[in-house]
Structure formats: structure tokens, C-alpha cells
Design an enzyme around this catalytic site. Sequence first.
Site, PDB file in Angstrom:
ATOM      1  N   GLY A 216      -8.679 -12.737  -6.137  1.00  0.00           N
ATOM      2  CA  GLY A 216      -9.931 -13.161  -5.504  1.00  0.00           C
ATOM      3  C   GLY A 216     -10.057 -14.662  -5.297  1.00  0.00           C
ATOM      4  O   GLY A 216     -11.064 -15.131  -4.755  1.00  0.00           O
ATOM      5  N   PRO A 258      -3.496 -13.042  -8.276  1.00  0.00           N
ATOM      6  CA  PRO A 258      -3.792 -13.587  -6.952  1.00  0.00           C
ATOM      7  C   PRO A 258      -2.786 -13.130  -5.895  1.00  0.00           C
ATOM      8  O   PRO A 258      -1.601 -12.959  -6.191  1.00  0.00           O
ATOM      9  CB  PRO A 258      -3.659 -15.096  -7.173  1.00  0.00           C
ATOM     10  CG  PRO A 258      -2.710 -15.228  -8.314  1.00  0.00           C
ATOM     11  CD  PRO A 258      -2.879 -14.017  -9.179  1.00  0.00           C
ATOM     12  N   GLY A 259      -3.305 -12.922  -4.703  1.00  0.00           N
ATOM     13  CA  GLY A 259      -2.433 -12.664  -3.556  1.00  0.00           C
ATOM     14  C   GLY A 259      -2.620 -13.820  -2.577  1.00  0.00           C
ATOM     15  O   GLY A 259      -1.763 -14.696  -2.420  1.00  0.00           O
ATOM     16  N   ARG A 296      -6.469  -9.730  10.886  1.00  0.00           N
ATOM     17  CA  ARG A 296      -7.619 -10.257  10.138  1.00  0.00           C
ATOM     18  C   ARG A 296      -8.795 -10.695  11.014  1.00  0.00           C
ATOM     19  O   ARG A 296      -9.942 -10.399  10.690  1.00  0.00           O
ATOM     20  CB  ARG A 296      -7.194 -11.390   9.193  1.00  0.00           C
ATOM     21  CG  ARG A 296      -6.154 -10.960   8.156  1.00  0.00           C
ATOM     22  CD  ARG A 296      -5.948 -11.980   7.056  1.00  0.00           C
ATOM     23  NE  ARG A 296      -7.046 -12.030   6.118  1.00  0.00           N
ATOM     24  CZ  ARG A 296      -7.986 -12.930   6.105  1.00  0.00           C
ATOM     25  NH1 ARG A 296      -7.979 -13.929   6.953  1.00  0.00           N
ATOM     26  NH2 ARG A 296      -8.959 -12.880   5.222  1.00  0.00           N
ATOM     27  N   TYR A 300     -11.862  -8.344   9.955  1.00  0.00           N
ATOM     28  CA  TYR A 300     -12.848  -8.965   9.058  1.00  0.00           C
ATOM     29  C   TYR A 300     -13.595 -10.112   9.731  1.00  0.00           C
ATOM     30  O   TYR A 300     -14.208 -10.929   9.052  1.00  0.00           O
ATOM     31  CB  TYR A 300     -12.168  -9.562   7.820  1.00  0.00           C
ATOM     32  CG  TYR A 300     -11.186  -8.668   7.115  1.00  0.00           C
ATOM     33  CD1 TYR A 300     -11.615  -7.597   6.347  1.00  0.00           C
ATOM     34  CD2 TYR A 300      -9.818  -8.935   7.179  1.00  0.00           C
ATOM     35  CE1 TYR A 300     -10.704  -6.802   5.672  1.00  0.00           C
ATOM     36  CE2 TYR A 300      -8.906  -8.139   6.507  1.00  0.00           C
ATOM     37  CZ  TYR A 300      -9.361  -7.073   5.762  1.00  0.00           C
ATOM     38  OH  TYR A 300      -8.453  -6.293   5.092  1.00  0.00           O
ATOM     39  N   CYS A 325      -4.055  -3.119  23.986  1.00  0.00           N
ATOM     40  CA  CYS A 325      -4.995  -2.603  24.981  1.00  0.00           C
ATOM     41  C   CYS A 325      -6.342  -2.257  24.368  1.00  0.00           C
ATOM     42  O   CYS A 325      -6.742  -1.091  24.325  1.00  0.00           O
ATOM     43  CB  CYS A 325      -4.390  -1.389  25.667  1.00  0.00           C
ATOM     44  SG  CYS A 325      -2.991  -1.883  26.665  1.00  0.00           S
ATOM     45  N   GLU A 326      -7.009  -3.252  23.823  1.00  0.00           N
ATOM     46  CA  GLU A 326      -8.377  -3.099  23.313  1.00  0.00           C
ATOM     47  C   GLU A 326      -9.079  -4.440  23.490  1.00  0.00           C
ATOM     48  O   GLU A 326      -8.492  -5.486  23.211  1.00  0.00           O
ATOM     49  CB  GLU A 326      -8.384  -2.750  21.819  1.00  0.00           C
ATOM     50  CG  GLU A 326      -7.826  -1.391  21.526  1.00  0.00           C
ATOM     51  CD  GLU A 326      -8.298  -0.835  20.180  1.00  0.00           C
ATOM     52  OE1 GLU A 326      -9.405  -1.196  19.725  1.00  0.00           O
ATOM     53  OE2 GLU A 326      -7.540  -0.046  19.611  1.00  0.00           O
ATOM     54  N   TYR A 354      -1.841 -10.979   3.966  1.00  0.00           N
ATOM     55  CA  TYR A 354      -2.480  -9.852   4.642  1.00  0.00           C
ATOM     56  C   TYR A 354      -2.374  -9.971   6.160  1.00  0.00           C
ATOM     57  O   TYR A 354      -3.294  -9.607   6.889  1.00  0.00           O
ATOM     58  CB  TYR A 354      -3.953  -9.723   4.220  1.00  0.00           C
ATOM     59  CG  TYR A 354      -4.140  -9.631   2.728  1.00  0.00           C
ATOM     60  CD1 TYR A 354      -3.797  -8.468   2.040  1.00  0.00           C
ATOM     61  CD2 TYR A 354      -4.630 -10.708   1.987  1.00  0.00           C
ATOM     62  CE1 TYR A 354      -3.956  -8.386   0.665  1.00  0.00           C
ATOM     63  CE2 TYR A 354      -4.787 -10.630   0.614  1.00  0.00           C
ATOM     64  CZ  TYR A 354      -4.450  -9.469  -0.031  1.00  0.00           C
ATOM     65  OH  TYR A 354      -4.598  -9.378  -1.397  1.00  0.00           O
TER      66      TYR A 354
HETATM   67  N1  LLP Z   1      -5.789  -7.183  -7.604  1.00  0.00           N
HETATM   68  C1  LLP Z   1      -6.304  -6.074  -7.034  1.00  0.00           C
HETATM   69  C2  LLP Z   1      -6.527  -4.891  -7.852  1.00  0.00           C
HETATM   70  C3  LLP Z   1      -6.622  -6.077  -5.666  1.00  0.00           C
HETATM   71  O1  LLP Z   1      -7.148  -4.993  -5.117  1.00  0.00           O
HETATM   72  C4  LLP Z   1      -6.370  -7.238  -4.894  1.00  0.00           C
HETATM   73  C5  LLP Z   1      -6.653  -7.258  -3.467  1.00  0.00           C
HETATM   74  C6  LLP Z   1      -5.825  -8.363  -5.520  1.00  0.00           C
HETATM   75  C7  LLP Z   1      -5.551  -8.298  -6.891  1.00  0.00           C
HETATM   76  C8  LLP Z   1      -5.508  -9.632  -4.780  1.00  0.00           C
HETATM   77  O2  LLP Z   1      -6.620 -10.192  -4.203  1.00  0.00           O
HETATM   78  P1  LLP Z   1      -6.511 -11.640  -3.514  1.00  0.00           P
HETATM   79  O3  LLP Z   1      -6.183 -12.621  -4.611  1.00  0.00           O
HETATM   80  O4  LLP Z   1      -5.427 -11.568  -2.530  1.00  0.00           O
HETATM   81  O5  LLP Z   1      -7.830 -11.883  -2.921  1.00  0.00           O
HETATM   82  N2  LLP Z   1      -6.749  -7.613   3.416  1.00  0.00           N
HETATM   83  C9  LLP Z   1      -7.837  -8.438   2.919  1.00  0.00           C
HETATM   84  C10 LLP Z   1      -7.768  -8.628   1.436  1.00  0.00           C
HETATM   85  C11 LLP Z   1      -7.653  -7.313   0.706  1.00  0.00           C
HETATM   86  C12 LLP Z   1      -7.564  -7.471  -0.772  1.00  0.00           C
HETATM   87  C13 LLP Z   1      -7.253  -6.168  -1.422  1.00  0.00           C
HETATM   88  N3  LLP Z   1      -7.093  -6.261  -2.829  1.00  0.00           N
HETATM   89  C14 LLP Z   1      -7.858  -9.766   3.674  1.00  0.00           C
HETATM   90  O6  LLP Z   1      -7.029  -9.962   4.548  1.00  0.00           O
HETATM   91  O7  LLP Z   1      -8.731 -10.595   3.436  1.00  0.00           O
END
Ligand code: LLP
Length: 397
Positions: A216, A258-259, A296, A300, A325-326, A354
Site C-alpha cells: 500500500g 510492497p508492490g 491503469r 482506475y 476499439c473502444e 500493474y
Molecule cells: N499484499 C496484498 C495482499 C495485496 O493484495 C497487494 C495488492 C499488495 C500486497 C501490494 O500492494 P501495493 O504495495 O502494490 O499497493 N492494480 C492496482 C493495484 C492492485 C493491488 C492489489 N493488491 C493498481 O494498478 O493500482
Amino acid sequence: MNYIKLAKEYGTPLYVYDGERIRNQYRTLQKAIPYKKLRILYAMKANYNLHILQILKQEGAGIDAVSVGDILMAKKAGFEIKDILFTANKITDTEMYEAQELGVLFNIGSLSRLEKYGAAYPGSNVCIRLNPDVVAGAHEFIKTGGESTKFGILLQDIDEVVRICSTHKLRVVGIHEHTGSGIPETVKMMQGIQNILEVVTKDRFPHLEFMDFGGGFKVAYKPTEDQKNYAKFGDTVTKLFTSFCESYGKDLEMYFEPGKYLVAESGSLIVEVTTLKQNRSKRIAGVNSGFAQLIRPMFYQAYHHITNLSNDNSKEVYDIVGNICESGDCFAVDRPIHKISEGDLLRIHTAGAYCYSMGSRYNLRAMPTELVIDNNQCFVKKRNTNLELIDSIISEY
Ligand code: LLP
């Protein structure tokens, strides 16, 4: 980074990732959270590129996996199974058997799956995903806390967790929560953590080894936004968790997952302008990519900064649209960008998280080539040509 040169060499659309940026983000986050038993699990759903996984492995990360595919990909990158946590969301029994076969630790977020897992594998170790009961995140679709989301076990059901685990002799070695993605307010992250710590006691969970507070962490998508500094958050969470561990009677590990924070800013999608159109007062620049390759903005309403790599003359206002095509297939609306001509190369920024990983075959075009530039080396994952993609799809029938 010389994007023009790379685009000439590898063609467009082209994803380019800067390995150094990923390493810096990892180190910055690690430094910001001074807890001595900190572990960072990379949420590989953000970007599963093999070389990115390997960079994060070199930095010392573990893996947050969400499917058997994730686990196998992480293994291919060299991660050991003990360094992977499998967050099993709405899995089937088959997926449960496959993941168990691989020996991974399950993070279970529903009472019914916990019951099934316990019945199938009594005496196993598990991690429990709790719902932190805080609603936060950059967009409705990516808020994962609170009773209206599908994630985690409600705090009020904690004694049911204890009961199921005791029936099946499951050892709860980890407690997990994840509040949302791109959370603007660190106080909400803290609130989620506090809510969890309130219900986790030694009586209920005597075998804990770690607690995992999810991902997050936010990054700046707009050039006017400041990069968020997590040092204060890191201090606060370290103090809170240290005192929790004192009362628990053991120095537990603290995980984050973190992602986005690790990889978003490292990535760019380089596209070429194929079609310029003047619709009365509106200038529309169409490019050779679309939401099948970077969804994205459409999904979103996310902002991705876009710059013209080919021209730095005066700016004009454009809609930057894709080749799908949208009508909603739009990367930017009314965006001031240096004057665009057909053939110009545009850079879509902050495309490391993502973006590729959410790509699809919609409209039957192949995903772009990906380059990871790291330590003066260029790791290439070459795209299929569109015709190769079609051949492989046709042969599936
Ligand atoms: N842990 C869990 C259990 C999660 O579901 C997620 C993300 C993360 C960690 C990593 O979250 P981050 O640090 O990346 O915010 N596709 C969306 C984001 C989807 C996140 C899904 N879960 C976007 O492009 O904003």
C-alpha cells in the site's frame, strides 16, 4: 536512459525498466523502517518480469505470491519456497493441493478455506489474513479493508479462527493484513496495524513467528507530487511493534509486502504516434498501444505522466488515445504535451507496476518487449510478433 535509442533498436511499444531505481526504492523503504527483524516481501503481482524478481532477490526480498503461477515464477527466479508467502484468495481445492505440494506457507483469509485447509493438512503451519477494518486506497477498486470487501477474516471472527485451528491442530505462525493500494494517509495504515495488534494475543496465537502488514506504500504519479517519505511511519510502526513484541514475549519478524512502491517508478512504456487527428477544437494523438497493454488510466482513472521524446518545442493540448476499439481507450485527456507529429515517440511514465502484468490479448495483439536495464546490462524479454501470437492462439483450438 536513452529511450529513443532503445526504441530504435527494439521497436515499439516497448516497456523499459530501470533496475537501479528498483534497488534504490527497496533500500529506501528498508532504511525507513528501522525494525531489526524487518522482511520485505515483493508483491510480484505488480510485475513478474524474471529480471525484476532477480534484482529484488539480490536485494534480499521475499515474495508475496497470489497464485500457483506466481509461486512457480518466483521459483524460476531463484527464490526458495521458504521465502514465499502464498496469499490464497478464493482458491479452488485443486489450487490448494498444487500449492501444498510445492511446500509453500499459506496465508488464509476466509474461515471456510481455513476449515478445508485444516481438514486436508492437519498439524500444518499457517498464516491468517485478517481484515484490518480500515477503508483506504487510491481508488475504490483497490481498497481491501472494511466489511464490504472480499478480503481477510473480520476481527470479530477471531475466536472462530482459534477454534478451527485448534480442531485441526494448525499452528498459526503468521498474522497478515493488507489495507489497500496507493494509500495516501499513513495514519490509516497505522490504524489498520493497531486494529490487528489489539486482537492478536499470546493466548490466541502462541506460535507466532511474524506479522505481515501488507503493501500500500504510495508513489508519486504526477510530477507535481512529492515522493512520500516513510521515515516517520517507519519509526512509529517500529515502536508500536517493539512494544507489542515485549508484551507478546518474543521478537517477532515484521513483514511488509510492497508492490507499487518498489517497481512503479522504474518503468516506462514507449509508444509511437501513428495517427494525429483534429476533431474541431480537439487534438487527438493515437498511438500503437492501448489498454490491453497498460490499463491503469482506463480502469482506475489513474494519472500517468506522458512526455514527447521526439520534440521539445512549445506545448499543445492533446488526448492521447490507444489502438483498441473502444472509446474509453485513452491514456490521457486534455494533456499539455510538446507538439506532436506522427512518428513521434511518447514516454508513458511510472509504468513499472500493474501495467505489463495486467496486460491482455484483447484485440489480439502481442504484449510489448520488455527491457530491464541493470548494472549496465540490458535484459531482454522479447515480444512475440502479432503473427506469432495469432499462430499460438489459433493452435489452441
Ligand atoms: N499484499 C496484498 C495482499 C495485496 O493484495 C497487494 C495488492 C499488495 C500486497 C501490494 O500492494 P501495493 O504495495 O502494490 O499497493 N492494480 C492496482 C493495484 C492492485 C493491488 C492489489 N493488491 C493498481 O494498478 O493500482
